[in-house]
Design an enzyme around this catalytic site. Structure first.
Site, PDB file in Angstrom:
ATOM      1  N   ASP A  16       0.854  -1.194   0.000  1.00 49.79           N
ATOM      2  CA  ASP A  16       0.000   0.000   0.000  1.00 49.79           C
ATOM      3  C   ASP A  16       0.888   1.242   0.000  1.00 49.79           C
ATOM      4  O   ASP A  16       2.105   1.165   0.139  1.00 49.79           O
ATOM      5  CB  ASP A  16      -0.890  -0.053   1.246  1.00 49.79           C
ATOM      6  N   GLU A  42       2.576   5.058  -4.146  1.00 51.25           N
ATOM      7  CA  GLU A  42       2.542   5.971  -5.297  1.00 51.25           C
ATOM      8  C   GLU A  42       3.862   6.766  -5.473  1.00 51.25           C
ATOM      9  O   GLU A  42       4.112   7.148  -6.620  1.00 51.25           O
ATOM     10  CB  GLU A  42       1.370   6.958  -5.134  1.00 51.25           C
ATOM     11  N   ASP A  60      -9.138   3.585  -1.844  1.00 53.66           N
ATOM     12  CA  ASP A  60      -9.973   4.078  -0.746  1.00 53.66           C
ATOM     13  C   ASP A  60     -11.270   4.666  -1.290  1.00 53.66           C
ATOM     14  O   ASP A  60     -11.392   5.880  -1.493  1.00 53.66           O
ATOM     15  CB  ASP A  60      -9.208   5.122   0.065  1.00 53.66           C
TER      16      ASP A  60
END
Length: 1013
Positions: free
Chosen positions: A551, A554, A674
């Protein structure tokens, strides 16, 4: 007379004034020069390769424009450069470590040196030397269905996505021993030219001055991509074709009015799967931690690929711009415009001409999707009623609800006892879990590869994991990329010693995420791979998890700054302020990479890059700027994690990544991030899933019931009905949301049992689709147009979807609805919850279906053979149960299906060796006889498992049909069928036969004939 004379004078003045306007407008740096983005290029010379499959050209700038920086004067249009080593051999490696977009010009035999004083020299021996005589090619027919067009700087090499990260195959070298193999350059034809090869449907045509190109189909002359459009109404200024500056590239293609449907160009949440209508969309690609409920903003991934489906022909083609820099893609109904912060223009065109062919051709280039372990499809059943106890159990599946296992997660589980309570809650409700997940709660101070000694102590974690494994269940943990900066943290120290962190000005770049101050491993650094594997290995030695969830990659950063440092006093972060930046950050030393001249629309505002992520001027291994490689982080982490897991577990790895790039499906599954507990997000999840199928990431799903916000019983009910059919099916919520485990509401529990129960029975079908995806790139979940492209009504449907070729899911997506308007393409469709019920649709039409709270509509189309299995306590036990084949006939057509079997966890899926079996099934109605046969590849594996096909169910027969005779041959030999029972039933126009008591082993070639009266 006087008026006429005055008028004539004014006319002359007007002409002079207009000429002045034109001069000022076109002059570089003139009064209005800043409003002209570019004047384009002209072809100076052109040559053809000896094999006739490529041409090369030199382009020169027509006129300069200074907006967003000076133009690059000379361009090469080229494909697959091969770099010559000192010994004259060739290498497919690109120049992997230069910054920002260029290097100094290299001489033959020289190691590359950087001319710019701000750029560091390359590191030997990773990089080959380069011949100064490398000739670059305008375009090449790489395969009969793929065409590559590449445009780059003639004088200095520029950044491009490395072959090491996304291998694109090898090419016949155009140079050898420093000698050019291309023909001599010639002046181009005055009006341009046309080029193609005989076995390709793609034709490349260009104009000379100014240079434009367009791609057409040979078979239909239809234009697929056309840069002749220019851009005259762009708010940034007008463009006459191609713009190529150091930090701004732009090119446009026109779209045919009213006949083009565009899909892809992600990752974004949009209100429709098909782009646009009359909307003007700015689709920004810059990976960022923005929740997927944010409509229209750039999200976690970069996929500059689209499928163009044309009406009324139903023919499709694909376009990829392979570039990892930040970009805006502007969509208008008549035009697509690319605006890119750097790199090169590296286009691939895929001929199709079906949507399936486009995706197969695309994944042939970027890599086929990774196979997923059987357990990741989330299936596990307790001892419920057997699947086919009686004849009626088949037709009214809702009377015997079966439960399927599930993936359950939550950010906010308090301790091991909380986890155990969730597992017990599912078991008591009859919805046992196949996979239990934990978010960052389990970590000690949110540090990777640690456990909280108070709430998740090691001894309890080991006992919990052992219990899951004893029950046949699996365990997946989250790992974030940020490594906490602290001298007592061994993972940090080992990373420092290995020198694998991303740097700025030679020092590890300091950022902040959940554990506080962090450094980020640089997964472009070869040394990061053994480091990452060691950390995973040592953690796996103490907690034998089954998969990893990566997770925040990015990457996400709670701070924004080109450089940051620790505060002098106080803890960082302060208690209760975990997501607030506690570092002292400075933006006064921004470079042209942090604050480029063209600002993409990142986050919906044209701001400097690096906000809440890495500074764009940080450096990866080989001096690669983050500015260039930003989009690649999630991909490179997924690749490293997959490799490490495979080595550590010696099993097929399961990796779930939030951030993705072109080719990520080769390494990882994906969830859409999300989302929110809203009806809009429920509907959005279908488009997200379908897009990633096109992107080559078939194992995809959304957080069921919603991650952010407060879900409710009805929403969660409808979401599990839909989410049961996601390829990746997981319930997940954030710490501030109310608990939403499926067993908390009685109606949700019942819906979960029914929907997940059907998914469970279809697991062999899902797993076979995974094999097809791995083999050909085909998505598991597909838009309706994937199978029905010639029905233009399917081109805009994004509220229904297919699983495979002919299993259609039509969910409820709005609050309070008890019926759904479902579109049925032409054919006969059978209700999977009541196979007695069918719908015959001569031509596509919309039908209103009842959908009370406990029901989702799922239909199978005539022409399908679906392999199914029975109920058991675990997946391991379920895989030992007998098979049923559901044969759907109708429309005078036959039926086909496939089945792939292996152990579900060996690293390879298919391929070399005998650890797998593949079967194809063919059914046909010949007169009054139904014939079902199989063809087997590598049958020994399945025969060793001794798995029988016990039941065949045939739907779509003539009503009131009766079985007259049954004939079965296995491997050409007759088999006694005296104990086989045949039950017939009919309802309306649909006759159904259940043939029970067969004992054909999976892996055998058989032919079953049922003669009917």
């Amino acid at each position: 007379m006087m008026m006429a004379t005055m008028g004539g004078g004014w006319s002359r003045y007007l002409v002079l004034l207009l000429q002045l306007v034109v001069l000022l407008y076109s002059a570089p740096g003139g009064v209005w020069g800043q409003y002209v983005l570019g004047h384009g290029y002209a072809v100076r010379s052109i040559s053809t390769s000896p094999d006739g499959k490529s041409i090369a050209a030199k382009l020169c700038l027509i006129n300069a424009s200074d907006k967003y920086g000076p133009d690059i004067q000379n361009l090469d249009l080229n494909v697959c450069p091969r770099f010559v080593l000192n010994n004259g051999s060739t290498s497919t490696r690109p120049i992997y470590g230069f910054t920002p977009n260029h290097l100094g010009k290299a001489a033959v035999g020289d190691v590359l040196r950087i001319k710019d004083k701000n750029l560091l020299s390359l590191r030997a021996p990773l990089f080959p030397t380069v011949s100064k005589n490398v000739k670059r090619n305008l375009f090449r027919y790489e395969t009969p269905t793929r065409l590559r067009v590449k445009i780059t700087d003639s004088d200095r090499p520029r950044w491009e996505v490395p072959q090491e990260i996304i291998p694109r195959g090898t090419q016949k070298p155009f140079i050898h021993g420093g000698r050019r193999l291309l023909g001599s350059s010639t002046a181009p034809p005055p009006e341009g030219g046309k080029f193609s090869v005989p076995d390709s449907d793609l034709v490349f045509t260009y104009t000379t001055n100014p240079f434009y190109f367009f791609i057409t189909r040979r078979s239909s002359t239809e234009t697929l991509f056309d840069t002749r459009t220019g851009t005259n109404n762009d708010p940034d200024g007008s463009v006459a074709g191609l713009v190529f500056k150091d930090q701004f590239l732009s090119i446009s293609t026109s779209l045919p009015a009213g006949s083009s449907s565009i899909y892809g160009l992600g990752e974004h949440t949009l209100r429709s799967f098909r782009l646009g209508g009359n909307d003007y969309l700015t689709l920004t690609m810059w990976n960022e931690d923005i929740g997927s409920s944010a409509v229209g903003l750039n999200l976690y991934g970069t996929h500059p690929f689209y499928v163009d489906l044309r009406a009324p022909s139903g023919k499709a083609h694909g376009v990829l711009l392979l570039n990892s820099n930040g970009m805006d893609v502007i969509y208008r109904p008549s035009q697509i415009t690319y605006k890119i912060d750097g790199g090169i223009l590296d286009f691939y065109f895929f001929a199709g001409d079906s949507p399936a062919a486009v995706v197969q051709q695309y994944t042939e280039l970027i890599g086929r999707p990774a196979p997923m372990p059987y357990w990741s499809f989330g299936t596990d059943l307790t001892s419920l009623l057997p699947f086919f106890l009686t004849f009626w159990n088949l037709f009214i599946l809702t009377e015997h609800v079966c439960t399927s296992g599930f993936h359950q997660c939550r950010y906010g589980y308090k301790n091991v006892e909380d986890l155990e309570g969730v597992v017990d809650g599912y078991a008591k409700a009859g919805i046992p879990l196949e996979v239990m997940w934990t978010d960052i709660d389990y970590m000690d101070q949110f540090r990777d590869f640690t456990v909280d000694p108070v709430n998740f102590p090691l001894n309890k974690m080991k006992s919990f994991t052992d219990r899951l494994h004893q029950n046949g269940q699996k365990y997946v943990l989250i790992v974030d990329p940020g490594i906490n900066v602290h001298q007592d943290y061994k993972s940090y120290v080992r990373g420092l010693e290995a020198d694998i962190y991303i740097k700025r000005n030679g020092q590890p770049y300091l950022a902040q995420v959940w554990p506080g101050p962090v450094n980020f491993p640089d997964f472009m650094n070869p040394a990061s791979l053994p480091y990452w594997q060691r950390e995973i290995q040592e953690f796996h030695d103490i907690i034998p998890f089954d998969g990893l969830w990566i997770d925040m990659n990015e990457v996400s950063n709670f701070c924004s700054g080109t450089s940051c440092k620790l505060p002098a006093n106080g803890p960082c972060p302060r208690p209760g302020q975990q997501t607030q930046c506690c570092l002292i950050c400075d933006n006064s030393n921004m470079t042209i990479y942090d604050n480029p001249p063209y600002k993409i629309n990142a986050g919906g505002s044209r701001r400097p890059l690096g906000e809440r992520t890495l500074s764009a001027s940080t450096e990866h291994y080989g001096n690669v700027l983050e500015y260039n490689a930003h989009g690649l982080y999630g991909l490179t982490e997924a690749r490293a994690t997959k490799m490490a897991l495979a080595n550590v577990t010696q099993k097929r790895p399961f990796v779930l990544s939030r951030s993705t790039f072109v080719g990520s499906g080769v390494h990882t599954a994906h969830w859409t991030g999300d989302n929110s507990a809203s009806w809009d997000d429920l509907a959005f999840s279908i488009s997200g899933m379908l897009n990633f199928g096109l992107f080559g990431v078939p194992m995809v799903g959304s957080d069921i019931c919603g991650f952010n916000g407060q879900t409710n019983e009805e929403l969660c009910n409808r979401w599990i009905q839909l989410g049961a059919f996601y390829p990746f099916s997981r319930n997940h919520a954030t710490i501030t949301s109310r608990r939403q485990e499926l067993y908390l509401w009685e109606t949700v529990t019942e819906s979960a049992k029914k929907a997940l129960g059907l998914r469970y029975k279809l697991l062999p079908y899902y797993y076979t689709l995974m094999y097809q995806a791995h083999l050909t790139g085909s998505p598991i979940a597909r838009p309706l147009f994937y199978s029905f492209a010639d029905d233009i009504n399917t081109h805009g449907i994004d509220k229904q979807f297919l699983i495979g070729k002919g299993l259609m899911v039509s969910p409820i997506l709005r609050q309070g609805q008890s019926s759904v308007d479902a579109y049925f393409p032409a054919g006969t469709w059978f209700d999977m919850f009541d196979l007695n019920t069918s719908l015959s649709v001569p031509s596509g039409r919309t039908i209103t279906l009842d959908a009370p709270l406990e029901k989702i509509n799922v239909h199978v189309r005539a022409g399908s053979v679906l392999p199914m299995q029975e109920v058991a306590a675990t997946t391991a036990e379920a895989r030992k149960t007998p098979f049923t084949l559901l044969v759907a006939l109708g429309n005078g057509e036959g039926a086909e299906g496939e089945l792939f079997l292996d152990d579900g966890e060996q690293v390879e899926m298919g391929g070399a060796g005998n650890g797998w079996t593949f079967m194809q099934f063919h059914a046909v109605m010949q007169g009054n006889a139904v014939k079902l046969s199989s063809q087997v590849q590598n049958g020994d594996y399945a025969l060793g498992q001794k798995l029988p096909i016990e039941t065949v169910v045939v739907v779509g027969l003539k009503p009131r049909s009766q079985s007259k005779e049954l004939i079965l041959t296995v491997n050409g030999n007759p088999v006694d069928v005296s104990k086989v029972k045949v039950a017939m039933e009919g309802k309306g126009d649909n006759g159904v036969a259940v043939i029970n008591g067969l004992c054909v082993l999976v892996g055998q070639n058989f032919e079953l004939t049922m003669q009917m009266a």
